[in-house]
Design a protein around this motif. Structure first.
Motif, short mmCIF file in Angstrom:
data_model
loop_
_atom_site.label_atom_id
_atom_site.label_comp_id
_atom_site.label_asym_id
_atom_site.label_seq_id
_atom_site.Cartn_x
_atom_site.Cartn_y
_atom_site.Cartn_z
N THR A 1 -3.57 2.45 -11.17
CA THR A 1 -2.48 1.82 -10.35
C THR A 1 -2.85 0.64 -9.66
O THR A 1 -3.74 0.81 -8.66
CB THR A 1 -1.74 2.69 -9.53
OG1 THR A 1 -1.32 3.97 -10.41
CG2 THR A 1 -0.50 2.45 -8.81
N ILE A 2 -2.22 -0.51 -9.72
CA ILE A 2 -2.39 -1.58 -8.84
C ILE A 2 -1.40 -1.81 -7.98
O ILE A 2 -0.39 -2.16 -7.98
CB ILE A 2 -2.69 -2.96 -9.83
CG1 ILE A 2 -3.85 -3.08 -10.38
CG2 ILE A 2 -2.35 -4.19 -8.84
CD1 ILE A 2 -4.98 -3.56 -9.58
N ILE A 3 -1.86 -1.80 -6.52
CA ILE A 3 -0.72 -2.13 -5.62
C ILE A 3 -1.24 -3.55 -4.78
O ILE A 3 -2.39 -3.84 -4.46
CB ILE A 3 -0.85 -0.98 -4.37
CG1 ILE A 3 -0.44 0.33 -4.60
CG2 ILE A 3 -0.05 -1.44 -3.08
CD1 ILE A 3 -0.70 1.51 -3.98
N SER A 4 -0.41 -4.62 -5.21
CA SER A 4 -0.37 -5.89 -4.54
C SER A 4 -0.30 -5.70 -3.04
O SER A 4 0.76 -5.15 -2.65
CB SER A 4 0.47 -6.64 -5.31
OG SER A 4 0.24 -8.06 -5.24
N TYR A 5 -1.06 -6.40 -2.31
CA TYR A 5 -1.14 -6.31 -0.85
C TYR A 5 -1.25 -7.63 -0.27
O TYR A 5 -2.16 -8.34 -0.24
CB TYR A 5 -2.36 -5.73 -0.50
CG TYR A 5 -2.70 -5.49 1.10
CD1 TYR A 5 -2.05 -4.26 1.60
CD2 TYR A 5 -3.31 -6.16 1.83
CE1 TYR A 5 -2.21 -4.16 3.03
CE2 TYR A 5 -3.46 -6.19 3.04
CZ TYR A 5 -3.02 -4.98 3.58
OH TYR A 5 -2.97 -4.86 5.14
N ASP A 6 0.17 -7.68 0.67
CA ASP A 6 0.41 -8.89 1.09
C ASP A 6 0.57 -10.13 0.33
O ASP A 6 1.70 -10.82 0.51
CB ASP A 6 -0.82 -9.31 2.39
CG ASP A 6 -0.11 -10.21 3.35
OD1 ASP A 6 0.11 -9.91 4.29
OD2 ASP A 6 -0.56 -11.79 2.97
N ARG A 7 -0.26 -10.47 -0.61
CA ARG A 7 0.02 -11.45 -1.48
C ARG A 7 0.52 -10.84 -2.86
O ARG A 7 -0.44 -9.93 -3.40
CB ARG A 7 -1.04 -12.25 -1.69
CG ARG A 7 -1.38 -13.05 -0.42
CD ARG A 7 -2.85 -13.80 -0.75
NE ARG A 7 -3.25 -14.77 0.33
CZ ARG A 7 -4.39 -15.36 0.64
NH1 ARG A 7 -5.15 -15.25 -0.42
NH2 ARG A 7 -4.64 -15.94 1.62
N LEU A 8 1.64 -11.40 -3.33
CA LEU A 8 1.76 -10.92 -4.75
C LEU A 8 1.25 -11.33 -5.85
O LEU A 8 0.57 -12.73 -5.96
CB LEU A 8 3.58 -11.43 -4.96
CG LEU A 8 4.24 -10.94 -6.30
CD1 LEU A 8 4.27 -9.40 -6.41
CD2 LEU A 8 5.67 -11.43 -6.24
N ASN B 1 0.96 -17.30 -3.40
CA ASN B 1 2.61 -17.33 -3.52
C ASN B 1 3.14 -17.16 -2.05
O ASN B 1 4.09 -17.56 -2.08
CB ASN B 1 2.66 -16.10 -4.37
CG ASN B 1 4.21 -15.85 -4.73
OD1 ASN B 1 4.79 -16.70 -5.37
ND2 ASN B 1 4.91 -14.85 -4.19
N ASN B 2 2.37 -16.49 -1.30
CA ASN B 2 3.06 -16.51 0.15
C ASN B 2 3.22 -18.03 0.60
O ASN B 2 4.37 -18.28 1.43
CB ASN B 2 2.13 -15.69 1.02
CG ASN B 2 2.30 -14.29 0.94
OD1 ASN B 2 3.00 -13.90 0.36
ND2 ASN B 2 1.36 -13.60 1.61
N ALA B 3 2.49 -18.73 0.60
CA ALA B 3 2.49 -20.55 1.02
C ALA B 3 3.86 -20.84 0.51
O ALA B 3 4.72 -21.64 1.32
CB ALA B 3 1.30 -21.25 0.35
#
Ligand code: BGC
Length: 380
Positions: free
Chosen positions: A126-133, A180-182
């Motif tokens: 399972t992958i949890i994307s953290y802070d950045r998508l 993506n956050n940018a």
């Protein structure tokens, strides 16, 4: 004889029926047990991959993860990808080989990380994307994040609140286009700044693409990309400093004086603030940031950076670990919304952010226990 046996058998039958009626069945207790907190597993079969040691934000996350995991008695490996998608994939593969069930992954490059996520999906991890998508793939299971649009809005709102009258010079800077956050930070900032550019409060000094688009209240990703392409810091101090210096060299004396600067995070804010502070034609500047890095909190106390956005990493770490535990225990994972990653809507848990300047720095940073007062000088 036969008759006696029959009587005996039927007595036995009646007895066993009465007994069965009096004995509660194990799977159907007469009273439901009191609701219990889910048991944390003895071992947490998980790994963590962070983007780089060279952006101070991720050292914060490493430290907060270690504190929390040690407290809970978990032995979890934290790997850094050093801004290299192939190193990131090697990190993910190493964790898969070790047999983890969950990987918490903060990508360096949101789209390039799709390959890492797909490798994990293939291995049943399972992958949890953290802070950045992680974008451009369906192989992301969950996302834990701060409200990044609100970060950009808080930065821009600070500039708006400090500006008086019309015709204030505005310098724009952004994060790395691979993150993506940018885009989310810039989108938030544009939501608040664009009407104030349209009404003449600000004018943009350092981006022809932004000037071309300044009448548009909402920008497409491609349009944001055009602006970010001109004002990116790549999340790098040196790039931020060089770009600020180049912008100041190109600017006329009227574009200086009292100025307003949208800086995307603390590291780049300090670099940009130093460049503006060194220009004798700059009378004053208001500059934004985010992350509440110790060095920037000191800059705020000293009046060299105007504000930061506190994203309490302790909350993000707690959410990510709680999610991983739910996955390991096979429980329903709690989410509060979803994010479009270009292919799927990723179920997400989101944390709020706090705007911090000299007025609330003690309350928000020290009293909240985020950093200890002993880290700073000049606090009274
Ligand atoms: C994070 C920021 C950080 C920046 C540079 C962004 O994705 O959300 O907190 O300052 O990356 O590392």
């Amino acid at each position: 004889m036969k008759k006696k046996l029959l009587i005996l058998l039927s007595m036995l039958l009646v007895f066993s029926m009465v007994f069965a009626a009096c004995t509660p069945k194990e799977e159907e207790p007469t009273e439901p047990p009191a609701a219990e907190e889910p048991e944390a597993p003895a071992e947490l079969s998980m790994g963590i991959v962070l983007p780089t040691k060279d952006e101070p934000r991720w050292i914060q996350d490493q430290t907060r993860f270690e504190a929390k995991l040690n407290e809970a008695g978990y032995d979890v490996e934290i790997l850094f990808s050093q801004a290299d998608p192939s190193q990131e994939k090697a990190n993910v593969e190493a964790l898969i080989t070790k047999g983890v069930e969950v990987i918490i992954l903060c990508p360096h490059d949101s789209a390039a990380a799709a390959a890492s996520a797909e490798a994990a999906r293939e291995a049943g991890v399972t992958i949890i994307s953290y802070d950045r998508l992680i974008t451009d793939t369906d192989a992301v299971d969950y996302y834990v994040t701060f409200d990044s649009v609100a970060v950009g809005e808080a930065q821009a709102q600070y500039l708006v609140d400090k500006a008086e009258g019309e015709g204030n010079p505005l310098y724009l800077y952004a994060g790395a286009a691979t993150d993506n956050n940018a885009f989310l930070f810039f989108e938030g900032a544009w939501n608040v700044l664009q009407p104030k550019i349209a009404d003449g409060t600000f004018y943009i000094v350092n981006s022809s693409a932004a000037i071309d688009l300044q009448d548009k209240a909402e920008l497409t990703r491609d349009e944001m990309g055009q602006i970010i392409g001109q004002v990116t810091t790549n999340w790098d101090f040196d790039d931020a400093k060089s770009l600020a210096e180049a912008n100041l060299t190109a600017a006329s004396a009227e574009d200086k004086g009292d100025v307003f600067i949208l800086a995307p995070n603390d590291g780049t804010a300090r670099a940009i603030a130093d460049a503006f502070g060194a220009d004798t034609d700059i009378t004053s500047y208001v500059v934004t940031g985010q992350d509440a890095e110790i060095a920037s909190v000191q800059y705020i106390i000293d009046g060299k950076q105007s504000m930061t956005v506190l994203k309490d990493v302790r909350n993000l770490v707690d959410d990510a670990i709680a999610m991983a535990i739910s996955v390991v225990l096979g429980e329903t994972v709690e989410t509060t919304g979803e994010y479009d990653n270009g292919v799927i809507m990723v179920p997400a848990k989101q944390s709020e952010v706090i705007s911090v300047d000299q007025d609330n720095v003690v309350e928000a940073i020290i009293d909240s226990g985020y950093w200890d007062a002993s880290e700073f000088t000049g606090l009274d």
